[in-house]
Design a protein around this motif. Structure first.
Motif, short mmCIF file in Angstrom:
data_model
loop_
_atom_site.label_atom_id
_atom_site.label_comp_id
_atom_site.label_asym_id
_atom_site.label_seq_id
_atom_site.Cartn_x
_atom_site.Cartn_y
_atom_site.Cartn_z
N ILE A 266 -28.14 -27.40 7.93
CA ILE A 266 -28.49 -28.82 7.76
C ILE A 266 -29.54 -28.93 6.66
CG2 ILE A 266 -29.17 -30.94 8.93
CD1 ILE A 266 -28.38 -29.67 11.57
N THR A 298 -22.58 -39.60 11.09
CA THR A 298 -23.64 -39.38 12.07
C THR A 298 -23.85 -40.60 12.96
OG1 THR A 298 -25.27 -40.01 10.37
CG2 THR A 298 -24.86 -37.67 10.67
N SER A 322 -20.07 -27.92 18.88
CA SER A 322 -20.47 -28.78 17.77
C SER A 322 -21.11 -27.98 16.65
CB SER A 322 -21.41 -29.88 18.26
OG SER A 322 -22.58 -29.34 18.84
N ALA A 323 -21.86 -26.93 16.98
CA ALA A 323 -22.44 -26.07 15.95
C ALA A 323 -21.36 -25.36 15.16
CB ALA A 323 -23.39 -25.06 16.58
N LEU A 326 -19.69 -27.91 12.91
CA LEU A 326 -20.56 -28.22 11.77
C LEU A 326 -20.43 -27.16 10.68
CD1 LEU A 326 -24.32 -29.21 12.15
CD2 LEU A 326 -23.58 -27.67 10.36
N GLU A 330 -18.72 -27.86 7.00
CA GLU A 330 -19.58 -27.74 5.83
C GLU A 330 -18.99 -26.73 4.84
OE1 GLU A 330 -24.32 -27.27 4.72
OE2 GLU A 330 -23.62 -26.73 6.72
N LEU A 349 -18.35 -34.16 8.87
CA LEU A 349 -19.51 -33.27 8.92
C LEU A 349 -20.70 -33.97 9.56
CD1 LEU A 349 -21.06 -30.69 8.21
CD2 LEU A 349 -21.40 -31.61 5.90
N ALA A 352 -20.16 -34.10 13.40
CA ALA A 352 -20.47 -32.83 14.05
C ALA A 352 -21.97 -32.55 14.06
CB ALA A 352 -19.74 -31.69 13.33
N THR A 353 -22.65 -32.92 12.97
CA THR A 353 -24.09 -32.68 12.87
C THR A 353 -24.86 -33.44 13.94
OG1 THR A 353 -23.95 -32.27 10.49
CG2 THR A 353 -26.10 -32.86 11.36
N PHE A 356 -24.31 -32.14 17.48
CA PHE A 356 -25.12 -30.95 17.70
C PHE A 356 -26.58 -31.32 17.97
CE2 PHE A 356 -28.00 -27.80 15.74
CZ PHE A 356 -27.77 -26.73 16.58
N GLY A 412 -22.81 -23.34 5.61
CA GLY A 412 -21.76 -23.50 6.62
C GLY A 412 -21.39 -22.18 7.26
#
Length: 442
Positions: A266, A298, A322-323, A326, A330, A349, A352-353, A356, A412
């Motif tokens: 991130i 988001t 989710s990690a 992500l 990415e 993206l 998912a971010t 997480f 990623g």
């Protein structure tokens, strides 16, 4: 903050429940995406955050672009600015968590927000007067980072104090939704405003927007807060919090995963500006549009998380999934060939971010003792943001050495690897504690 021999170990301390305020009507306990907004104190907080977060995002875009302009569009200079803004988190967030457990969080937040307004106004006046220099921006970025290091653990632990443990997951997700709604509106405004009027007025606007937060905090009714008994000042409280987390395998998994994903995966504050200017050759409005597309994902993810949070608690399984998503998204997005396809790849993206981040935050907030919440959130903020002094310059170095897309595909890959490793370790832990039984929530 040194521990004494007479201090009781945290393993033996029972969780202290939230002390309830006066009873609320039954409809205020109903479930739904916006359940937490039925609590008056949280409504005041929520309204102030909507206005202030738009100003915050405008300032973030303006500061990035100002550093880019003053440095001759040097990605390393931008990485340094990010590192300076997040370095105080490494130094102060643990202590800030201790402070949050000791004092009135509402009053502390009012003082911190006043400092944020002064910082933004000072930066705005420097730019408008034509005297802003790179070292001054660096200095004020460090000042803002210091205030943020104190503010974030306090604010995040204050969420449960406003709504209680049962609605904490919903309130965390709603906070994320307004943060990311502002992330849609703020960069879009900032990108075009920078072209029209320059960066200076955006800093002034952020200073003005902070008044909404201060007003909301001042208008709250303290008797309706879910306050735990105050933690008296004593030696060893910082180590006590660290020992508490170390004794919890579920919390350790969250902390380790959050550190690797946030530090390497991130890095959008730095990498989006680099991709916008150095890969696709756009101006500030192009950077603002990429930030907005990321925020569309988001914001959507935050609303889904809010509904999920009103129906049940977060899970470690969702955090790991989710990690992994992500990291994979990415990595794939890094190779999108055009500005449009790259921008569109930012939407999933972003989803998912935020899934997480809200899951990690809610897991921590809903499974810790009320009297430990400030210290645990201080550690959480440290692992979430403390890697930025590493990740910021590293992102700039990677972009300069391997190309502007490299922070995305390298970050990623690291995030995906961290999710797989933590998932494997969690599975091993589950087998050790009971075959097919899930890991304890705390």
């Amino acid at each position: 903050m040194t521990i004494t021999g007479s201090e009781a170990t945290t393993r033996k301390q029972p969780a202290i429940p939230d002390s309830p305020p006066p009873p609320r009507p039954a409809d205020e306990r109903s479930r739904g995406t916006f359940a937490s907004l039925k609590v008056r104190n949280y409504r005041l907080f929520f309204g102030g955050q909507i206005i202030s977060n738009i100003g915050t995002w405008m300032q973030r875009i303006a500061q990035d672009w100002l550093v880019f302009e003053l440095s001759g569009y040097d990605p390393v200079a931008l990485g340094i600015a990010v590192a300076l803004q997040f370095m105080p988190t490494v130094l102060l967030s643990l202590w800030a968590g201790v402070l949050a457990d000791r004092v009135d969080k509402r009053k502390l937040l009012i003082g911190i927000q006043t400092g944020v307004a002064v910082q933004a106004l000072a930066l705005g006046l420097l730019v408008l007067s034509g005297t802003a220099q790179l070292w001054q921006v660096y200095t004020l970025a460090f000042v803002l980072g210091t205030l943020s290091a104190l503010e974030v653990p306090t604010r995040q632990s204050f969420v449960s104090e406003m709504v209680g443990r049962d609605q904490a997951a919903n309130a965390v997700a709603l906070n994320s939704s307004i943060f990311n709604l502002a992330r849609i509106v703020g960069p879009a405004i900032a990108g075009f405003a920078i072209v029209l009027v320059g960066t200076g007025w955006l800093f002034v606007a952020n200073a003005a927007s902070t008044i909404a937060v201060i007003a909301g905090l001042a208008l709250m009714n303290p008797t309706e807060l879910y306050r735990a008994p105050a933690v008296a000042r004593a030696k060893g409280q910082l180590r006590e919090g660290l020992r508490y987390v170390r004794s919890r395998p579920d919390l350790m998994t969250v902390m380790v995963l959050v550190f690797f994903v946030s530090t390497f995966g991130i890095t959008f504050f730095t990498s989006l500006a680099i991709v916008s200017a150095n890969v696709f050759g756009t101006e500030a409005d192009g950077y603002g549009m990429l930030s907005t597309l990321l925020a569309v994902g988001t914001f959507t993810g935050a609303l889904v998380a809010a509904r999920r949070g009103s129906r049940g608690g977060p899970s470690l399984r969702l955090l790991l999934m989710s990690a992994a998503a992500l990291g994979a998204l990415e990595f794939i997005g890094a190779f999108m060939p055009t500005y449009l396809t790259f921008g569109l790849a930012l939407v999933p993206l972003g989803f998912a971010t935020i899934t997480f981040l809200t899951t990690a935050n809610a897991l921590v907030q809903t499974t810790v003792s009320a009297q430990m919440r400030g210290r645990v959130m201080g550690l959480y903020v440290l692992v979430l943001m403390g890697g930025n002094p590493i990740g910021g310059p590293l992102t700039g170095w990677m972009a300069e050495t391997f190309g502007g897309r490299s922070p995305f595909y390298i970050g990623g890959a690291v995030a995906l690897a961290a999710a797989l490793v933590c998932g494997y370790l969690a599975l091993r832990a589950r087998e050790r504690i009971g075959g097919t039984q899930p890991l304890p929530a705390g």
